[in-house]
Enzyme design. Sequence first.
Site, short mmCIF file in Angstrom:
data_model
loop_
_atom_site.label_atom_id
_atom_site.label_comp_id
_atom_site.label_asym_id
_atom_site.label_seq_id
_atom_site.Cartn_x
_atom_site.Cartn_y
_atom_site.Cartn_z
N GLU A 56 0.81 -1.22 0.00
CA GLU A 56 0.00 0.00 0.00
C GLU A 56 0.85 1.27 0.00
OE1 GLU A 56 -0.45 -2.60 1.94
OE2 GLU A 56 -2.54 -3.26 1.81
N PHE A 118 -11.29 -6.87 14.56
CA PHE A 118 -10.24 -7.38 13.69
C PHE A 118 -9.86 -6.31 12.65
CE2 PHE A 118 -8.97 -9.75 9.80
CZ PHE A 118 -7.75 -10.20 10.28
N GLN A 119 -8.60 -6.01 12.55
CA GLN A 119 -8.05 -5.01 11.62
C GLN A 119 -8.65 -3.62 11.80
OE1 GLN A 119 -7.98 -6.78 7.63
NE2 GLN A 119 -5.98 -7.65 8.17
N LYS A 168 -17.37 -0.36 6.60
CA LYS A 168 -17.86 -1.41 5.70
C LYS A 168 -19.37 -1.25 5.48
CE LYS A 168 -17.08 -6.26 4.76
NZ LYS A 168 -16.44 -7.51 5.19
N MET A 481 24.47 8.44 0.56
CA MET A 481 24.34 9.75 1.19
C MET A 481 24.70 9.68 2.67
SD MET A 481 23.90 12.86 0.85
CE MET A 481 23.03 13.50 -0.57
C1 LIG Z 1 18.90 14.37 0.37
C2 LIG Z 1 18.18 15.67 0.13
C3 LIG Z 1 18.91 16.82 -0.14
C4 LIG Z 1 18.27 18.01 -0.45
N1 LIG Z 1 19.02 19.09 -0.79
C5 LIG Z 1 18.41 20.19 -1.26
C6 LIG Z 1 19.15 21.28 -1.79
O1 LIG Z 1 20.36 21.26 -1.85
N2 LIG Z 1 18.47 22.34 -2.28
C7 LIG Z 1 17.09 22.39 -2.28
O2 LIG Z 1 16.53 23.35 -2.78
N3 LIG Z 1 16.38 21.40 -1.75
C8 LIG Z 1 16.99 20.30 -1.26
N4 LIG Z 1 16.23 19.27 -0.78
C9 LIG Z 1 14.77 19.40 -0.80
C10 LIG Z 1 14.25 20.18 0.41
O3 LIG Z 1 14.24 19.34 1.53
C11 LIG Z 1 12.83 20.73 0.14
O4 LIG Z 1 11.97 19.67 -0.19
C12 LIG Z 1 12.78 21.73 -0.97
O5 LIG Z 1 13.77 22.71 -0.82
C13 LIG Z 1 11.41 22.38 -1.01
O6 LIG Z 1 11.27 23.15 -2.15
P1 LIG Z 1 10.06 24.19 -2.28
O7 LIG Z 1 10.03 25.06 -1.09
O8 LIG Z 1 10.21 24.81 -3.62
O9 LIG Z 1 8.79 23.23 -2.39
P2 LIG Z 1 7.64 22.82 -1.34
O10 LIG Z 1 8.21 22.32 -0.10
O11 LIG Z 1 6.71 21.95 -2.11
O12 LIG Z 1 6.94 24.20 -1.04
C14 LIG Z 1 6.15 24.83 -1.99
C15 LIG Z 1 5.65 26.13 -1.43
O13 LIG Z 1 4.85 26.76 -2.43
C16 LIG Z 1 3.60 27.14 -1.88
N5 LIG Z 1 2.58 27.09 -2.92
C17 LIG Z 1 1.88 26.01 -3.35
N6 LIG Z 1 1.00 26.36 -4.29
C18 LIG Z 1 1.15 27.68 -4.49
C19 LIG Z 1 0.51 28.63 -5.34
N7 LIG Z 1 -0.48 28.26 -6.19
N8 LIG Z 1 0.90 29.92 -5.28
C20 LIG Z 1 1.87 30.31 -4.42
N9 LIG Z 1 2.51 29.47 -3.58
C21 LIG Z 1 2.16 28.16 -3.62
C22 LIG Z 1 3.35 26.13 -0.78
O14 LIG Z 1 2.43 26.64 0.16
C23 LIG Z 1 4.75 25.93 -0.21
O15 LIG Z 1 5.06 26.87 0.76
C24 LIG Z 1 16.86 18.08 -0.44
C25 LIG Z 1 16.12 16.93 -0.13
C26 LIG Z 1 16.77 15.74 0.14
C27 LIG Z 1 15.94 14.52 0.41
C1 LIG Z 2 12.87 5.54 4.33
C2 LIG Z 2 14.18 6.19 4.61
N1 LIG Z 2 15.03 5.65 5.48
C3 LIG Z 2 16.23 6.22 5.72
C4 LIG Z 2 16.57 7.38 5.07
C5 LIG Z 2 17.92 8.05 5.35
N2 LIG Z 2 18.73 8.06 4.11
C6 LIG Z 2 18.83 9.17 3.33
S1 LIG Z 2 19.75 8.90 1.98
C7 LIG Z 2 20.09 7.33 2.42
C8 LIG Z 2 20.97 6.45 1.59
C9 LIG Z 2 20.37 6.11 0.28
O1 LIG Z 2 21.14 5.08 -0.29
P1 LIG Z 2 20.91 4.65 -1.76
O2 LIG Z 2 19.45 4.40 -2.01
O3 LIG Z 2 21.81 3.54 -2.11
O4 LIG Z 2 21.27 5.96 -2.60
P2 LIG Z 2 22.71 6.67 -2.71
O5 LIG Z 2 22.78 7.73 -1.65
O6 LIG Z 2 23.75 5.62 -2.52
O7 LIG Z 2 22.70 7.25 -4.07
C10 LIG Z 2 19.47 7.02 3.64
C11 LIG Z 2 19.59 5.71 4.32
C12 LIG Z 2 15.64 7.94 4.20
N3 LIG Z 2 15.85 9.09 3.56
N4 LIG Z 2 14.45 7.31 3.96
#
Ligand SMILES: Cc1cc2nc3c(=O)[nH]c(=O)nc-3n(C[C@H](O)[C@H](O)[C@H](O)COP(=O)(O)OP(=O)(O)OC[C@H]3O[C@@H](n4cnc5c(N)ncnc54)[C@H](O)[C@@H]3O)c2cc1C
Ligand SMILES: Cc1ncc(C[n+]2csc(CCOP(=O)(O)OP(=O)(O)O)c2C)c(N)n1
Lengths: 577, 182
Positions: A56, A118-119, A168, A481
Amino acid sequence: MKPKTAGKTMTGAGILWECIEREGVKDVFGYPGGAILPAYDALKHSKIHHILVRHEQGATHMADGYARASGKVGVAVATSGPGATNMVTGIATAMLDSSPIVCITGQVGSKLIGSDAFQETDITGVTLPITKHNYLVTHANEVARTIREAFYVAKSGRPGPVLVDITKDAQQTSAEFDWDAAKPQLPGYRPDLSPEQKEYEQALDLIHNSKRPVILAGHGIIISGAMQEVRDFAERAGIPVALTLLGIGAFPAAHPLNLGMMGMHGEAWVNHTIQEADLLLAFGMRFDDRVTGNLKTYAPNAKKIHIEIDPAEINKNVKVDVPLVGDLREVLHQLLPHVESIDRSEWLDCIDKLKGDSAVRDIQNLPDSGHLYAAHVINDLWRETRDGDTIIVTDVGQHQMWEAQYYKHEKARSLITSGGLGTMGFALPAAIGAKVARPEAEVWVVVGDGGFQMTLCELATIVQEKLKVNIAIINNGFLGMVRQWQEFFYERNYAATPLLNPDFAKLGEAYGIRSMTVSERSQVIPSVRAAREHDGPVLINFKVEQEDTVYPMVAAGASLHEMIRRPSKIVETAADE
Amino acid sequence: MMNTFVVYVENKPGVLTRVASLFRRRAFNIDSLTVGRTEKPEVSRMTITAEADQDQARRIEANLYKLVNVLLVENITHEPSIVRDLAMIKVAATHEARSHVLELASVFRARVVDVAADSLTIEITGAEDKIDGLLEVLRPYGVLEMVRTGIVAMRRGKNTISPATAIHGELDIAEDDVSQSV
Ligand SMILES: Cc1cc2nc3c(=O)[nH]c(=O)nc-3n(C[C@H](O)[C@H](O)[C@H](O)COP(=O)(O)OP(=O)(O)OC[C@H]3O[C@@H](n4cnc5c(N)ncnc54)[C@H](O)[C@@H]3O)c2cc1C
Ligand SMILES: Cc1ncc(C[n+]2csc(CCOP(=O)(O)OP(=O)(O)O)c2C)c(N)n1
Ligand SMILES: [Mg+2]
């Protein structure tokens, strides 16, 4: 237009599908079980295509991928108890990235609620903080209005997930179905805010008086469909554009005003530009901590204008000078006619200089040293697929960041990735959803060897649904990472990050998916071409450099301009080879 | 500082949980929360007090509005308003102390609502500091049990916040908002 239905008696289950169909949905993703069986039984009377998932969580990511690829509401279905709780991760993922999905769960009979039947799980209680809104439906006569409200709430304003838990007996018993009478009744819900005149004037004042402005382009641009308006705005005002991870695609990568991604793994020159700016124009982005680094030192000399649909985002992380609360597209429509064209060439030249000294980590220009780097793979994938209608769906980790750096996205909704929750296991199911939403698009999964193993069961879904989805596993033998954090911050103590993997190509073959393994750079493009030509899903296991690192990096809590850069030694060595 | 919010919500199951959960999730601490019926059966009224600076208070308001069942939020902290708390205080009152306790109660305009052999129960309504004041002077006699309702508040004068103003007109949902057919 569907015929009027007043007076027609149907079961709750029948009403459910009829309403979902009337909302314009053709495909739903789900998994059956006892408490949702009446709904599954009633599917036979519906034109809805049900896609059987293998878990799911996958159904929710598929609905999410469907929504992000198309802008339409995605639908996921599950039974009560474990079916519903398996949805939690997908719901939280959609919540943090403002993705509109509707989750339908079966619930035990209304008479049994509270008896630990159940569930039985209190799934509306469980999902209360991770849904935009949720409902418990205990009567067939509430189904129609609830479904209409759920779709409306999911999609309007700041989008998000809505869960509808239906007992249900509410599915089994009958009620009169009247679509028109079941209009949403949401007396407190106001998604349609707009700024005041004086706020527009203040914003224009700041824009016209700024010498060093930057647009921070976020996901809200794509949600609002304001790509053209942002472009018009940037071009007219001569303002460069930096992108968040989720904003990628909102502004064309090849546009001369495009700077690239900001933040933790953003381009160095982008972060320096932000730190030196005198005005930030935040367009539909929420100043995530991955974007700002240390808030105390963030863009210290800049005034801030925040165009944002959600008032609760204003001044949450960064204090702004002028908030414009409303739909971005509409707000820009109001602003645009008043924006004066100003020559900002001095500022743009200054940014060019910042760029000059940062472009050294440009791995694609390095000669083939016999090593296969993930960046090679992604850059080659880009070169092969750039001209088409391509959607890249990434998982979470190093490969995700390299994708953001080395795949140049020109169009909105061409990159789908889990940003806010960073959910490993997202990519494969989300790509299925994207392919179902846009069958004509070429869909590629870019996934790590770790994350792939979290939801790989959905390979079976791809095969059963005969979907052409290509999968590029960036196999570095590590939870890369996390290994990188251990390298930088835990003295290379690689605790629990090395992975002993199965032979992914054999695994793909076992599912009936054409699969190959690539470990040389020269084989990347041929393998991508072979995958594109094959009439069916393809899996490529790219065995890449094991201990490669994503640069630059702003350490958690550090200032945005304090980036860990690729050690120049490595660059020299590689260039010498 | 302590902020006072008046919140109208739809009178539906689970709405109180949603409001309480919001404060917990956003790491704001509820000091007091009261909820009761209004003159409209489909609307309930809450008075919530919470510690917050000006900016946090604005965000509490904005976050409350994000709850679909919340109809209207007013921060009345800086508005002229009437704020009332109700307390019942059971005080140990032996024969000789009894008259002193009764005297104190009357000074505070409190009412005695129950008399037993060795205790008196006093009901007092008023601003919180008035109740605190009574409690303070009763303490030496021995407070056996106490209950307070938490505050309810209302703006003074013609500035009225009625549930009728809280209910918006019918939603104007364009056909293409609800239908996704393309
Ligand atoms: C491993 C990892 C590394 C990351 N590194 C980076 C990085 O280096 N740089 C980076 O940028 N991000 C990075 N991120 C992503 C980061 O965590 C955020 O998800 C991201 O920065 C959010 O981008 P955002 O604010 O544009 O989008 P969202 O979080 O989706 O926010 C969107 C915003 O727009 C608003 N909005 C929605 N609809 C409208 C509308 N119609 N009009 C006006 N406003 C609206 C919402 O209310 C919200 O505030 C990383 C994520 C991971 C998992
Ligand atoms: C469900 C979940 N568990 C743990 C993490 C923490 N986490 C962030 S990146 C990462 C490693 C990802 O490894 P892989 O999928 O091999 O990608 P790589 O970084 O090697 O490209 C982990 C464990 C996460 N983001 N999501
Ligand atoms: Mg890996």
